[in-house]
Design a protein around this motif. Structure first.
Motif, PDB file in Angstrom:
ATOM      1  N   ASN A  14       0.831  -1.213   0.000  1.00 45.23           N
ATOM      2  CA  ASN A  14       0.000   0.000   0.000  1.00 45.23           C
ATOM      3  C   ASN A  14       0.860   1.256   0.000  1.00 45.23           C
ATOM      4  OD1 ASN A  14      -2.463  -1.300  -0.100  1.00 45.23           O
ATOM      5  ND2 ASN A  14      -2.657  -1.401   2.125  1.00 45.23           N
ATOM      6  N   LYS A  17       2.501   1.741  -3.434  1.00 51.11           N
ATOM      7  CA  LYS A  17       1.567   2.289  -4.429  1.00 51.11           C
ATOM      8  C   LYS A  17       1.400   3.791  -4.236  1.00 51.11           C
ATOM      9  CE  LYS A  17      -1.885  -0.567  -3.702  1.00 51.11           C
ATOM     10  NZ  LYS A  17      -3.151  -1.302  -3.759  1.00 51.11           N
ATOM     11  N   GLU A  18       1.244   4.220  -2.997  1.00 49.13           N
ATOM     12  CA  GLU A  18       1.096   5.652  -2.723  1.00 49.13           C
ATOM     13  C   GLU A  18       2.358   6.420  -3.097  1.00 49.13           C
ATOM     14  OE1 GLU A  18       0.035   5.658   1.366  1.00 49.13           O
ATOM     15  OE2 GLU A  18      -1.822   4.586   0.990  1.00 49.13           O
TER      16      GLU A  18
END
Length: 177
Positions: A14, A17-18
């Protein structure tokens, strides 16, 4: 054990991805700025970059606190918190290095101690070094912001460093001790 590893892996994916999304946005900003001739209206591009930096800081800090709340709520280990903190610090340092690169393209005199006749990649690494020195509050002084827009973006990084380090750690210890 496997659940803990899966949880760490999910957190890393996560955050990655950010991180990629933010870096892609900054690179797109740099390309658009270069393509549309930032030399003609440097003040407009500098204001856009400053607004982008403010938005980025707000997103990163608020997002970090939300992730931290989730980690604390689910009783994750201190290693998870350190992983979150390390990733957020990396995101801040690299994204501000790109901000500095953009402002140095808009105003070639934005930083003293940077040679503007070197390739873009070398300038980026020098500004990455400056970003690390700024984030860690070492401040050697070999590279310094000269113009107000560069100084303002540097102050944003200093404030981000303070908020992330002090408030994230204090929030963790407040909830766990």
């Amino acid at each position: 054990m496997i659940e803990n590893l899966f949880s760490k892996l999910k957190l890393v994916i996560n955050l990655t991805k950010e991180f990629i999304f933010l870096i892609i946005l900054l690179i797109i900003f740099f390309i658009i700025m270069t393509f549309f001739g930032h030399e003609k209206q440097p003040h407009l591009w500098a204001i856009a970059l400053i607004l982008f930096s403010i938005t980025k800081i707000y997103f990163l800090v608020s997002h970090t606190f939300k992730k931290l709340d989730k980690l604390i709520e689910n009783n994750h280990s201190f290693n998870h918190i350190l992983l979150l903190l390390g990733t957020i610090i990396s995101i801040i340092i690299i994204s501000f290095a790109i901000d500095y690169l953009c402002i140095s393209e808009i105003y070639p005199e934005a930083f003293s101690g940077i040679s503007y006749n070197q390739p873009l990649l070398f300038r980026f690494f020098n500004l990455l070094y400056f970003s690390i020195v700024t984030f860690t509050t070492v401040g050697f002084g070999d590279i310094t912001p000269v113009i107000p827009a560069a100084k303002l973006i540097t102050v944003f990084e200093m404030m981000s460093a303070f908020v992330v380090i002090v408030f994230v750690i204090s929030k963790y210890f407040k909830n766990n001790y």
